[in-house]
Write an enzyme that holds these catalytic residues in place. Structure first.
Site, PDB file in Angstrom:
ATOM      1  N   SER A 234       0.854  -1.191   0.000  1.00  0.00           N
ATOM      2  CA  SER A 234       0.000   0.000   0.000  1.00  0.00           C
ATOM      3  C   SER A 234       0.884   1.233   0.000  1.00  0.00           C
ATOM      4  CB  SER A 234      -0.879   0.003   1.259  1.00  0.00           C
ATOM      5  OG  SER A 234      -1.492   1.263   1.451  1.00  0.00           O
TER       6      SER A 234
ATOM      7  N   TYR B 272      -1.360  -0.313  10.476  1.00  0.00           N
ATOM      8  CA  TYR B 272      -1.511  -0.730   9.086  1.00  0.00           C
ATOM      9  C   TYR B 272      -0.294  -0.303   8.267  1.00  0.00           C
ATOM     10  CZ  TYR B 272      -3.528  -1.192   4.396  1.00  0.00           C
ATOM     11  OH  TYR B 272      -3.753  -1.535   3.092  1.00  0.00           O
TER      12      TYR B 272
END
Length: 254
Positions: free
Chosen positions: A144, A157
């Site tokens: 990501s 995350y």
């Protein structure tokens, strides 16, 4: 000379029933690969497999929770029984709990690490013997942009995705003499079930679009196309890299 195809490739895609994982499995199948998917929900797995079977596409799979050791072992055993090798591993499974850092409970951030990072370590290690037998073997980790910049997705995350990128670089170097390539794809906000709660917030959506030079949210097929390229023999000299699929966001200053 290799072609723009995945013909003859055998691929394992984790989290292959929804979102980017489903789009990757679909893209691989359309490009000629055989695909084995795993996901936690048995009904979702059965639904996707039935859909592909109706279209005469060579898809297989089973219900498995990648954070459970016994499920991982069953998944690897099923792949080995079916093919005896693995040409492409796509580590796609991911989850998130969005909240300010000080508000996380220990169980919450441990859950994020178990799903996004420790399962990737375990599955990739278990797949190593199968990848050694693979034909032009390739690992594609779905990371990501949160691995590189803060996108308000929560510190745990971003930490897991940054670690996944370092794993990509380290394994690319370690496994290069064995002919196994390891790369990553890092999407920005993409129209998936995981991102939907954020995209439904008008203020957040406006901010995301303002940071995106192309001025739109990515469709699932766009990071899937990058994953397909990295799985192809056409990318045979590319390893240790991270393809950012972000509509130009990382190149901007705002």
């Amino acid at each position: 000379m290799s072609s723009w195809t995945l013909e003859g490739k055998c691929a394992l895609v984790t989290g292959g029933t929804k979102g980017i994982g489903w789009a990757i499995a679909e893209e691989f199948l359309l490009l000629g690969a055989e695909v084995f998917i795993v996901a936690r929900n048995a009904e979702d797995v059965e639904m996707r497999l039935a859909e592909w079977k109706r279209r005469d596409l060579p898809a297989y799979g089973l219900r498995a929770d990648v954070t459970v050791e016994a499920d991982r072992a069953a998944m690897i055993a099923a792949v080995e029984q079916r093919w005896g090798r693995l040409d492409v591993l796509v580590n796609n499974v991911g989850m998130n709990i969005r909240k300010p850092f000080a508000e996380y409970e220990e169980a919450e951030y441990r859950s994020i690490f178990e799903t996004n990072l420790f399962s990737v370590l375990a599955i990739t290690r278990l797949c190593f013997p199968l990848l050694q037998r693979g034909r032009g073997a390739s690992v594609v980790n779905i990371s990501s942009v949160a691995a590189s910049v803060d996108v308000r997705s929560g510190a745990p995350y971003g930490m897991t995705k940054a670690a996944e990128l370092q794993l990509t670089r380290s394994l690319a170097v370690e496994w290069a003499p064995l002919g196994i390539r390891v790369n990553a794809v890092s999407p920005w906000y993409t129209r998936t079930p995981l991102a939907e709660p954020v995209l439904r917030q008008p203020e957040r959506l406006e901010g995301i679009l303002r940071r995106t030079p192309l001025g739109r949210i990515a469709e699932m097929e766009e990071p899937a196309a990058a994953a397909a390229f990295l799985a192809m023999d056409k990318s045979s000299y590319i390893t240790g890299q991270n393809i950012v699929v972000d509509g130009g966001m990382m190149a901007g200053a705002l």
